[in-house]
Scaffold this active site. Sequence first.
Site, PDB file in Angstrom:
ATOM      1  CG  ASN A 190      15.049 -10.535   9.584  1.00 42.16           C
ATOM      2  OD1 ASN A 190      15.172 -10.380  10.800  1.00 42.16           O
ATOM      3  ND2 ASN A 190      13.973 -10.155   8.917  1.00 42.16           N
TER       4      ASN A 190
ATOM      5  CE  LYS B 213      11.245 -12.904   8.528  1.00 45.18           C
ATOM      6  NZ  LYS B 213      10.170 -12.741   7.590  1.00 45.18           N
TER       7      LYS B 213
ATOM      8  CG  HIS C 122      11.762  -6.710   7.638  1.00 43.44           C
ATOM      9  ND1 HIS C 122      10.505  -7.260   7.603  1.00 43.44           N
ATOM     10  CD2 HIS C 122      12.591  -7.613   7.075  1.00 43.44           C
ATOM     11  CE1 HIS C 122      10.585  -8.457   7.036  1.00 43.44           C
ATOM     12  NE2 HIS C 122      11.837  -8.696   6.711  1.00 43.44           N
TER      13      HIS C 122
ATOM     14  CD  GLU D  72       8.285  -9.965   8.779  1.00 39.97           C
ATOM     15  OE1 GLU D  72       9.060  -9.966   9.751  1.00 39.97           O
ATOM     16  OE2 GLU D  72       8.298 -10.847   7.895  1.00 39.97           O
TER      17      GLU D  72
ATOM     18  CD  GLU E 260      13.747  -8.364   2.705  1.00 36.22           C
ATOM     19  OE1 GLU E 260      14.375  -9.416   2.834  1.00 36.22           O
ATOM     20  OE2 GLU E 260      13.042  -7.895   3.605  1.00 36.22           O
TER      21      GLU E 260
ATOM     22  N   GLY F 276       8.617 -14.860   3.069  1.00 31.61           N
ATOM     23  CA  GLY F 276       7.993 -15.924   3.862  1.00 31.61           C
ATOM     24  C   GLY F 276       6.928 -16.693   3.113  1.00 31.61           C
TER      25      GLY F 276
ATOM     26  CB  SER G 147      11.050 -17.184  -0.841  1.00 32.42           C
ATOM     27  OG  SER G 147       9.854 -16.913  -0.120  1.00 32.42           O
TER      28      SER G 147
END
Length: 254
Positions: free
Chosen positions: A12, A14, A98, A100, A170, A176, A215
């Site tokens: 991904n 992003k 996701h 985010e 996730e 991240g 991660s």
Amino acid sequence: MSQGRIPFVAGNWKMHKTVAEAEMFISGLLPRVSSADGVDVAICVPFTALGAMVDSTRGSRAQVFAQNMHQAPSGAFTGEVSAAMLTELDVHGVVLGHSERRELFGESDAALAEKVPAALEAGLIPILCVGETEAERDGGETEAKLRRQVETDLAEVPRERLAEVVIAYEPIWAIGTGKVATPEQAQEACAFVRSLVAGIDADAGAAIRIQYGGSVKPDNAAELLALEDVDGALVGGASLEPASFAAIVEAARA
Ligand code: PEP
């Protein structure tokens, strides 16, 4: 990773990489993954790089995914992209939900309940992301959160197509942050997600692919990918460099 489920490693990106940067990346990646037999590989790229990446990956083992789409076929939705706009470009799939997008852009489970079947209907493989915050984990709410997300977001998927969905577990606290879930945490959560799908349809539960994301790096990938209910990885930061992404793909072959 269990026999019968093909491991699936997706990167991904992003909001990273112009078309020129994406071309540089793919020319570095393809030779490194050309012999990764038995692993499905995808890059999830910004809308602006989709066409170029589809062209540059034709005939290779890399698939190209978008990072979002709207649930409606068309309409007054400024800034949005439909499933048909993705399939016209020969995009293979789409990341949906996701964290985010959920946290920063108000993506709701109600919208995802429409997006997941819309993607399948259009011929796109959906990667549905689910996961808990650190506060939810500390408060013992991980399973309740996963149950709510999985059951709501998959509610409108026809049973016979459930196994085509890919779920990425996730934990948000691991995305991240460099703070990877322990193998025990990843296995427990992925097994729980599988049991939720099995609760809808037993065969789909056995067949559905569940990725771990958060991660994942070349040095921890092998341990995570070896877990019984982990069928691959959704990789953020480490997917931006061909060498590190290819090393994670390689770990999925073991
Ligand atoms: C992600 O973006 O889905 C992700 C897991 O990111 P990272 O690998 O950087 O934690």
